[in-house]
Write an enzyme that holds these catalytic residues in place. Structure first.
Site, PDB file in Angstrom:
ATOM      1  N   GLU A 161      -3.443  -0.039   1.236  1.00 48.18           N
ATOM      2  CA  GLU A 161      -2.221   0.676   1.624  1.00 48.18           C
ATOM      3  C   GLU A 161      -2.467   2.177   1.803  1.00 48.18           C
ATOM      4  O   GLU A 161      -1.823   3.023   1.178  1.00 48.18           O
ATOM      5  CB  GLU A 161      -1.108   0.447   0.603  1.00 48.18           C
ATOM      6  CG  GLU A 161      -0.621  -0.979   0.547  1.00 48.18           C
ATOM      7  CD  GLU A 161       0.567  -1.172  -0.378  1.00 48.18           C
ATOM      8  OE1 GLU A 161       1.306  -2.149  -0.200  1.00 48.18           O
ATOM      9  OE2 GLU A 161       0.754  -0.347  -1.292  1.00 48.18           O
ATOM     10  N   GLU A 320       0.380  -9.008   1.459  1.00 44.55           N
ATOM     11  CA  GLU A 320       1.259  -8.929   0.288  1.00 44.55           C
ATOM     12  C   GLU A 320       2.699  -9.173   0.710  1.00 44.55           C
ATOM     13  O   GLU A 320       3.157  -8.662   1.725  1.00 44.55           O
ATOM     14  CB  GLU A 320       1.210  -7.534  -0.363  1.00 44.55           C
ATOM     15  CG  GLU A 320      -0.052  -7.159  -1.073  1.00 44.55           C
ATOM     16  CD  GLU A 320       0.082  -5.785  -1.731  1.00 44.55           C
ATOM     17  OE1 GLU A 320       1.224  -5.364  -2.031  1.00 44.55           O
ATOM     18  OE2 GLU A 320      -0.951  -5.117  -1.926  1.00 44.55           O
TER      19      GLU A 320
END
Length: 696
Positions: A161, A320
């Site tokens: 991320e 995710e």
């Protein structure tokens, strides 16, 4: 723009067939080793076939500088491999260990006031630090060398991320890198001065060393918009350069393993230019967390379609999402019954060939202990784990039936999304702070779905001009090249919908002169002289009624001229004193072989849905609508080789609904097929398989 990397997808372990990857982040280093065997056993029960390992394990892998400990990781990988579970191995560089930041505090990023962001959470490093890069790449080399011949590793999960917490850094390292970035982009300081409009407020620069990051300039002051836009571009590029350094280091040692990193694409997520980043991964991966409330399914579908657009319709990886509540919102709502399965199948419907969660086992301590997981605090005797097992069986069945490798079928309509238009619309000196780019594409996606049309979300640099119809929704920045694409598309027969706040500026955020929408006025056939923002103050407009019954909020255009080739479909209705009464609100213009509609106000989902039937008819597109009531979201994946199709039906409402349907039922969650009709309860989903006539 550089060429895209060749598409490479993680391959199954030896002896396994083509399959939908299923699993999630696994953090065995957060648990005593006696738990590991139970984890692997329960993964098998759930149908898990892949996990991401070591994402935040730097301090465990390198407990002291230059001293590596891979024994624990070797042991868990061996257990997973023996159970037929593949590993997406992380580079583990997302957060540096305390020994590194203690020895080198100069790697810590600084905020706009120059304050150091200290360790204590994650991503407390600056991407432009040569010292941090050196340490990170040493770890990458050590991991790659150790695991280069391990058959359990199916790919690399590089970083994590990027930019989630360190998107902007205002340190001296960042300053020097920003200066070099500007020099590369503009070549000369005169070109930069022109781009940034530095004649305004005496901001002229004599050389590149005078460039500063957009550091704190005092409360209520206005940063140079060209500089701020470029700093956002630079920040995306700086993080991308760091990712590419990790990627290239790993690839040099393990050339046969595909590499990716997890994006954070969502309707409003614009930290990085994810479409630009899509050129630098072997396969696109995304993290997505649901929006609570009535927009839950639609926002998820919009985002998944955008990820498919970024992936250019190659299968992508959902790295995710959550089984239930997250931990980072002010109120962390649970998922309703059926939503765990439905949400996963919605991502699958829009092109994902991997469905993964954060995380496998719910943490007992730490900042994410209340973030739900595949194995929750309640253990295997829980509804969540039961749903996880049900989903695993569904994905196994769909794998056996040939879903992996099929593509999201191309829609007839593209809705355009542009990260840089969002960045430009975020400036603090704009016509209205209530207007942003990102809301408009989502409103169009939802309004089209209300007409039974499931649109593709396509980035601006993507192939939107290959569709029968396209929407440019508040695309604030249009450079010459994309302006020419608009001209060529419509003149060649395309059907284009354009809205307010489109084509206002070029790529430098310089206004296109002569009236809005700038460089494409001739295409849309109208000219606006100024904006009419709306608010809620005494004596000001808080809305504008349209003659077709729709209502505009926040923003409208003041259209003062209409070409003879344009037809007005709706006008604004307002008090005479405003000068807006009777002005065009929705128009359709004939241009070349095509047509261009213009929507001169922010109508929202409801107003667009109300206006679309007449607008589609005027554009000659009434035949593309699907289910009249729009209660069902229908998505199709198709295998181009076999002709096999998979039809996904989702209930968008809070009541049971039905639609005609044909095909062999594959998966049904809160749904059934009876007598040629699909019946779906709230949160219901039905997956049907249709074979080609040749196979039948």
């Amino acid at each position: 723009m550089a060429d895209r990397r060749a598409y490479r997808w993680p391959q199954p372990l030896q002896g396994q067939g083509n399959q939908i990857w299923y699993g999630g982040d696994y953090n065995p280093d957060q648990w005593p080793e006696e738990v590991w065997d139970e984890d692997v056993e329960l993964m098998g029960k759930a149908g898990v076939n892949v996990v991401s390992l070591a994402i935040f394990s730097w301090s465990k892998l390198e407990p002291r500088e230059g001293i590596y400990d891979f024994d624990w990781l070797d042991r868990i990988i061996a257990k997973l491999s023996a159970a037929g579970i593949g590993v997406l191995l992380a580079s583990a560089t997302a957060s540096p260990p305390m020994w590194l930041t203690q020895s080198h505090p100069e790697v810590l990023w600084r905020d706009e006031r120059g304050d150091v962001v200290w360790p204590g959470a994650r991503q407390h490093w600056r991407p432009t630090s040569p010292i941090f890069r050196d340490y990170a790449l040493k770890l990458c080399r050590a991991l790659a060398q150790h695991y280069k011949d391990n058959p359990a590793i199916v790919g690399w999960h590089v970083g994590n991320e990027y930019g989630c917490h360190n998107r902007f850094d205002y340190s001296d390292d960042a300053m020097r890198a920003f200066q070099e970035w500007c020099k590369h982009r503009y070549g000369t300081i005169d070109a930069l001065n022109d781009a940034w409009g530095t004649a305004f407020w005496s901001q002229h620069l004599d050389n590149f060393t005078q460039i500063l990051p957009p550091r704190f300039i005092g409360n209520g002051n206005f940063m140079n918009p060209g500089k701020l836009l470029d700093f956002k571009r630079f920040s995306s590029d700086a993080l991308k350069a760091f990712y590419m350094a990790e990627r290239d280091t790993l690839q040099e040692i393990t050339p046969d393993l595909p590499l990716t990193t997890n994006f954070m694409v969502s309707a409003e997520g614009s930290n990085l230019d994810y479409d630009d980043w899509g050129y630098e991964v072997d396969f696109v991966a995304n993290d997505h967390y649901f929006t609570p409330g009535e927009a839950h399914l639609d926002e998820l579908a919009y985002t998944a379609s955008l990820v498919d657009g970024i992936a250019r319709k190659s299968p992508w990886w959902l790295m995710e999402h959550s089984t239930g509540a997250v931990n980072w919102r002010p109120i962390n709502y649970r998922k309703e019954p059926g939503q765990l399965v439905r949400d996963s199948l919605a991502h699958l419907a829009f092109g994902a060939d991997a469905i993964c969660y954060f995380q496998w086992r719910q943490s007992r301590s730490g900042a994410e202990k209340f973030h739900t997981a595949m194995l929750p605090h309640a253990g295997e005797d829980s509804q969540i784990f039961s749903d996880v097992c049900e989903l695993g069986a569904d994905l196994e069945l769909l794998s056996e039936q040939g879903l992996p490798g099929s593509q999201l079928a191309k829609s007839q309509v593209a809705v355009v999304q542009d990260y840089q238009s969002e960045w430009a619309s975020e400036h603090t000196a704009t016509p209205s702070q209530k207007v942003r780019h990102w809301t408009e594409p989502l409103d169009w996606f939802r309004a089209l779905a209300d007409q039974g049309i499931t649109a593709d979300i396509v980035p601006l640099r993507g192939p939107w001009d290959s569709y029968q119809a396209a929407v440019l929704p508040a695309v604030y920045l249009l450079d010459e090249a994309n302006s020419q694409r608009v001209h060529d598309y419509v003149s060649g027969g395309g059907k284009l919908f354009v809205t307010y706040y489109t084509g206002i500026s070029d790529e430098r955020d310089h206004i296109w002169l002569g009236g809005y929408p700038g460089s494409i006025r001739d295409v849309v056939g109208v000219r606006s002289e100024e904006f009419a923002p709306m608010g809620s103050g005494p004596g000001t407009l808080d809305h504008l009624d349209l003659s077709n019954g729709a209502v505009a909020h926040d923003m409208a255009d003041v259209i003062t001229s209409v070409e003879p080739s344009a037809r007005v479909l709706a006008t604004f209705q307002a008090p005479k004193r405003t000068g807006l009464d009777g002005l065009p609100a929705i128009t359709v213009n004939e241009f070349g072989q095509g047509k261009a509609a213009y929507v001169a106000g922010k109508l929202g989902r409801k107003g667009l849905a109300q206006s679309l039937p007449e607008l589609l008819k005027a554009m000659g597109l009434e035949g593309i609508a699907g289910q009249a009531d729009g209660d069902i979201l229908q998505v199709e994946r198709a295998d181009q080789t076999s002709g096999r199709r998979f039809i996904f039906l989702f209930n968008r409402t809070d009541h049971e609904t039905a639609t005609p349907a044909t095909g062999e039922p594959m998966v049904a969650s809160l749904a059934r097929l009876e007598d040629g009709k699909a019946y779906l309860e709230p949160n219901g989903v039905l997956v049907l398989k249709q074979e080609s006539k040749a196979e039948e």
